[in-house]
Design a protein around this motif. Sequence first.
Motif, mmCIF file in Angstrom:
data_model
loop_
_atom_site.group_PDB
_atom_site.id
_atom_site.type_symbol
_atom_site.label_atom_id
_atom_site.label_comp_id
_atom_site.label_asym_id
_atom_site.label_seq_id
_atom_site.Cartn_x
_atom_site.Cartn_y
_atom_site.Cartn_z
ATOM 1 N N MET A 175 3.860 -4.465 -4.337
ATOM 2 C CA MET A 175 3.834 -3.009 -4.395
ATOM 3 C C MET A 175 2.398 -2.493 -4.490
ATOM 4 N N ALA A 176 1.560 -3.196 -5.242
ATOM 5 C CA ALA A 176 0.148 -2.811 -5.326
ATOM 6 C C ALA A 176 -0.524 -2.957 -3.967
ATOM 7 N N ASN A 177 -0.158 -4.018 -3.234
ATOM 8 C CA ASN A 177 -0.668 -4.204 -1.877
ATOM 9 C C ASN A 177 -0.229 -3.062 -0.966
ATOM 10 N N LEU A 178 1.043 -2.681 -1.093
ATOM 11 C CA LEU A 178 1.573 -1.587 -0.283
ATOM 12 C C LEU A 178 0.818 -0.292 -0.578
ATOM 13 N N ALA A 179 0.546 -0.038 -1.852
ATOM 14 C CA ALA A 179 -0.197 1.169 -2.232
ATOM 15 C C ALA A 179 -1.564 1.194 -1.564
ATOM 16 N N ARG A 180 -2.220 0.040 -1.565
ATOM 17 C CA ARG A 180 -3.536 -0.037 -0.928
ATOM 18 C C ARG A 180 -3.437 0.241 0.566
ATOM 19 N N LYS A 181 -2.402 -0.313 1.195
ATOM 20 C CA LYS A 181 -2.260 -0.154 2.649
ATOM 21 C C LYS A 181 -2.020 1.308 3.040
ATOM 22 N N ILE A 182 -1.369 2.073 2.175
ATOM 23 C CA ILE A 182 -1.102 3.477 2.502
ATOM 24 C C ILE A 182 -2.103 4.403 1.802
ATOM 25 N N ASN A 183 -3.162 3.793 1.231
ATOM 26 C CA ASN A 183 -4.261 4.552 0.631
ATOM 27 C C ASN A 183 -3.800 5.431 -0.532
ATOM 28 N N VAL A 184 -2.952 4.856 -1.383
ATOM 29 C CA VAL A 184 -2.483 5.538 -2.591
ATOM 30 C C VAL A 184 -2.880 4.706 -3.803
ATOM 31 N N ASP A 185 -3.451 5.343 -4.804
ATOM 32 C CA ASP A 185 -3.795 4.654 -6.036
ATOM 33 C C ASP A 185 -2.501 4.395 -6.805
ATOM 34 N N PRO A 186 -2.113 3.127 -7.021
ATOM 35 C CA PRO A 186 -0.821 2.858 -7.673
ATOM 36 C C PRO A 186 -0.765 3.348 -9.108
ATOM 37 N N GLU A 187 -1.899 3.317 -9.823
ATOM 38 C CA GLU A 187 -1.915 3.829 -11.193
ATOM 39 C C GLU A 187 -1.656 5.326 -11.210
ATOM 40 N N VAL A 188 -2.294 6.049 -10.302
ATOM 41 C CA VAL A 188 -2.098 7.502 -10.232
ATOM 42 C C VAL A 188 -0.653 7.807 -9.845
ATOM 43 N N ALA A 189 -0.123 7.051 -8.879
ATOM 44 C CA ALA A 189 1.251 7.272 -8.436
ATOM 45 C C ALA A 189 2.247 7.044 -9.574
ATOM 46 N N LEU A 190 2.039 5.945 -10.323
ATOM 47 C CA LEU A 190 2.954 5.647 -11.417
ATOM 48 C C LEU A 190 2.786 6.643 -12.559
ATOM 49 N N ARG A 191 1.556 7.103 -12.782
ATOM 50 C CA ARG A 191 1.332 8.113 -13.813
ATOM 51 C C ARG A 191 2.073 9.403 -13.461
ATOM 52 N N ARG A 192 2.043 9.772 -12.174
ATOM 53 C CA ARG A 192 2.779 10.961 -11.734
ATOM 54 C C ARG A 192 4.280 10.773 -11.924
ATOM 55 N N ALA A 193 4.764 9.571 -11.618
ATOM 56 C CA ALA A 193 6.192 9.297 -11.798
ATOM 57 C C ALA A 193 6.572 9.376 -13.279
ATOM 58 N N ASN A 194 5.687 8.881 -14.154
ATOM 59 C CA ASN A 194 5.949 8.954 -15.601
ATOM 60 C C ASN A 194 6.030 10.400 -16.060
ATOM 61 N N LEU A 195 5.089 11.222 -15.573
ATOM 62 C CA LEU A 195 5.086 12.636 -15.949
ATOM 63 C C LEU A 195 6.342 13.331 -15.437
ATOM 64 N N LYS A 196 6.742 12.984 -14.205
ATOM 65 C CA LYS A 196 7.946 13.582 -13.620
ATOM 66 C C LYS A 196 9.183 13.205 -14.441
ATOM 67 N N PHE A 197 9.285 11.918 -14.800
ATOM 68 C CA PHE A 197 10.435 11.478 -15.589
ATOM 69 C C PHE A 197 10.454 12.187 -16.940
ATOM 70 N N THR A 198 9.290 12.264 -17.591
ATOM 71 C CA THR A 198 9.198 12.920 -18.901
ATOM 72 C C THR A 198 9.633 14.377 -18.798
ATOM 73 N N ARG A 199 9.129 15.068 -17.789
ATOM 74 C CA ARG A 199 9.448 16.481 -17.607
ATOM 75 C C ARG A 199 10.945 16.690 -17.388
ATOM 76 N N ARG A 200 11.538 15.864 -16.547
ATOM 77 C CA ARG A 200 12.958 16.040 -16.230
ATOM 78 C C ARG A 200 13.855 15.630 -17.389
ATOM 79 N N PHE A 201 13.472 14.557 -18.103
ATOM 80 C CA PHE A 201 14.303 14.142 -19.234
ATOM 81 C C PHE A 201 14.238 15.171 -20.356
#
Length: 274
Positions: free
Chosen positions: A209-235
């Motif tokens: 998954m980290a390799n995939l993030a690199r290939k699509i030029n997405v920072d995996p830490e930033v992406a997961l941090r956004r997902a954490n914030l989204k989950f927190t907000r919705r819960f």
Amino acid sequence: MPLAALSPMDQLLQVMKKLRDPETGCPWDIEQNFATIAPYTIEEAYEVADAITANNMPELREELGDLLLQVVFHSQMAAEEQIFTFDDVARSITDKMIARHPHVFGDDNAKTPDHVSQNWEKLKAAERARKATGNEQTSTLDGVASALPALMRAEKLTKRAARVGFDWPDIEQVFDKLNEEIGELRAELTDTPDHDRLEDELGDMLFVMANLARKINVDPEVALRRANLKFTRRFQFIEQELARNGKTASQSSLEEMDMLWDAAKQHERRKTTE
């Protein structure tokens, strides 16, 4: 000279020196060492990132001060052991920035961010080679800090390997590998699973998954941090809606919470279109 007569930076340096004074300083500060302070340094860096994510500039100013204190703290401890001083730290990073920006301080002609990044990596590789001594073998992966968050380190390791050609030619092969790793993880989910094997296979999947993030030029830490914030907000939306009816999450069914989760998503979509 009184503190008020000094520059803000010199005031901070003097405050830290006073806190570490073995006779008149703070007992807590005096007993610290590099190892005990390191976790606070990491924590403060993350709090800076949180303030940036929240776009909270007053908080960012405060958190940057806390992070600067960590640099001063480490520098003061080093000065006490006559290893280096804060001035040495500042001089070192100044020299590094000048050396790594020949397009600004020299004759190089880097005109685009990509060109700058390529030059930066070449200069870093040359620095690593110069640091190697004697018969010590250098590696493409040298310098990727082991203390980095694992997902971030995985992305950096794969980026280093890709520079020397160790990479999938196209993104479809990454998806194929991800599907393979998911299958291997599923195969380990038996009635009596081996925890070490599960951990190993899950790690392999996350690494892809980290390799995939690199290939699509997405920072995996930033992406997961956004997902954490989204989950927190919705819960938290779910909890608030349940509280309106005098209930808690533990008193509600999964079906009820799923309905509220969908309501949270719809609420967010409405807000983005307003």
